[in-house]
Design a protein around this motif. Structure first.
Motif: not given
Length: 454
Positions: A353-362
């Protein structure tokens, strides 16, 4: 003025190919385009897919940790980065067994004052039935409909399908959308090891020590480790004593209450595990390697005595400890009234989940995270024996657990949670609604740890 891509999608490799033409928001991702193709063409989104250049270069698809080379997650690739003046066509493969190949052509870039996500413009003919066996099976279906074959089982399976049937009006009802649909492509989150091959813009700017020093949870960990010092006695069950708990509430500044009063009744605190803030600090300090437990005593480790010398390294240790401890597994470790069956599963998704937020960046709506994890629960457990009310109750609890995870990450400064509204439910209890969560700049410092996560 809003901009839209005018696209035509045509099935390759068949005579009289079916096609669809639609407009989609220029800011859409390839995941949004995948969803648009599925709805417009009548596919059922039951198989893998991949976008590629006309030269065969993979561009994006469904996340797959085992693909070589790794294919970018379609939800992280903007349509505008792969279509434009230099590239006006893409290939879209769906169902690697039947191997349906589609050509996506950019007809024009349209500007209009009307605001929407996608609109169906035109089309012709029906796309093949799902799982019909590729081009050969599609041709057999056409032959049967035209009376040149005789297979009663296949005829029954086809139902009222015919190759010429395409109802533009009814397809528009399903296709046209003012808002972008949820972009995730499968339940759960991709393993964070994929960060090793993904450029995260904030990763090049590690958070300075002064930013780390603003993290309240890290201050509590330092205060607890200093308190533990050369040794503090624990109970026979390995918990902090009640006297220690009472002292630590003030020293750590947690919101814990001894002997809670509800109405006219006083509920006496029987163990420090009921002091959630104090107990979490103790467990997390141990998991992060700042303290150790030996022969009934807790004391600072050598690493713990050096806390503050390298604040960023301290923070990374604390984050690794939190992910390993498990936010929900700690929350329910001593609960006697409830033990949700999904706690290990959902905790295991937190690094992703945290990695997903980092990749999405928004900012990502908390509701989207809740929906994704609920779908993961639905496909991971047998819930057929739950009634409608029980299903709603389980979903409410899961939604609350996701918010708890977001708050825990926010307490450590890894994410920022905004836009949450307070409300009261039918039972008079306070509940939270709405809100978005965003990876904080500090989270970029965790990229090496997440990429190496096991």
């Amino acid at each position: 003025m809003p901009r839209y891509y005018d696209l035509t999608v045509t099935l390759e490799g068949v005579d009289a190919p079916p096609w669809r033409r639609f407009l989609v928001d220029a800011g859409a991702t390839l995941a949004h385009l995948h969803q648009a193709i599925q709805v417009a063409c009548g596919w059922e989104d039951r198989h893998l897919f991949e976008f590629a250049s006309t030269a065969g270069e993979p561009l994006a698809g469904l996340p797959d940790d085992e693909s070589e080379p790794p294919v970018p997650d379609a939800s992280t690739v903007r349509l505008g980065t792969v279509l434009g003046d230099e590239r006006t066509e893409l290939l879209y493969a769906y169902d690697f067994g039947d191997d349906w190949q589609h050509r996506v052509r950019l007809e024009a870039v349209v500007e209009t004052e009307e605001v929407f996500h996608r609109r169906l413009v035109d089309g012709d003919r029906a796309f093949p039935p799902e799982d019909c066996g590729g081009v050969g099976g599609y041709e057999e279906c056409i032959a049967l409909v035209r009376g040149t074959a005789d297979d009663d089982d296949l005829r029954t399976w086809l139902g009222d399908w015919t190759p010429e049937r395409f109802d533009l009006a009814s397809t528009r009802l399903a296709f046209d959308a003012d808002q972008a649909p949820v972009t995730f492509l499968r339940p759960g989150f991709r393993h964070p090891s994929h960060l090793a091959g993904v450029e995260v813009s904030t990763a090049a700017h590690p958070a300075p020590d002064e930013v780390v020093d603003g993290v309240a949870l890290l201050h509590r960990l330092r205060a607890f480790t200093q308190w533990a010092g050369e040794g503090r006695k624990l109970t026979a069950t390995g918990n902090l004593t009640m006297a220690a708990g009472a002292e630590l509430i003030g020293r750590l500044g947690t919101d814990d209450l001894l002997d809670k009063r509800i109405g006219d009744r006083v509920f006496k605190t029987k163990s420090t595990v009921e002091l959630r803030g104090v107990d979490l600090t103790f467990r997390l300090a141990r998991q992060a390697g700042f303290v150790k437990v030996r022969t009934g005593r807790v004391s600072a480790t050598k690493r713990g005595t050096q806390l503050g010398r390298d604040p960023l390294a301290d923070w990374r240790s604390a984050l690794r400890g939190l992910l390993s401890l498990g936010v929900l597994q700690h929350r329910y470790a001593h609960a006697t009234w409830l033990d949700p069956y999904w706690k290990e599963l959902v905790d295991g998704e937190t690094p992703g989940l945290l990695a997903h937020l980092l990749v999405v960046g928004e900012p990502v709506p908390i509701a989207e995270l809740q929906e994704r994890l609920w779908q993961l629960i639905e496909v991971s457990f047998v819930l057929d024996d739950l009634g409608e009310e029980d299903m709603r109750r389980h979903r409410r609890l899961l939604d609350a657990d996701v918010r708890h995870i977001c708050r825990a990450l926010a307490d450590l400064g890894a994410v920022e949670v905004t836009g949450v509204e307070k409300a009261t439910d039918a039972y008079g209890l306070a509940v939270e609604q709405g809100g978005v969560v965003t990876a904080a700049p500090l989270a970029a410092a965790a990229v090496p740890d997440l990429a190496a996560w096991r």
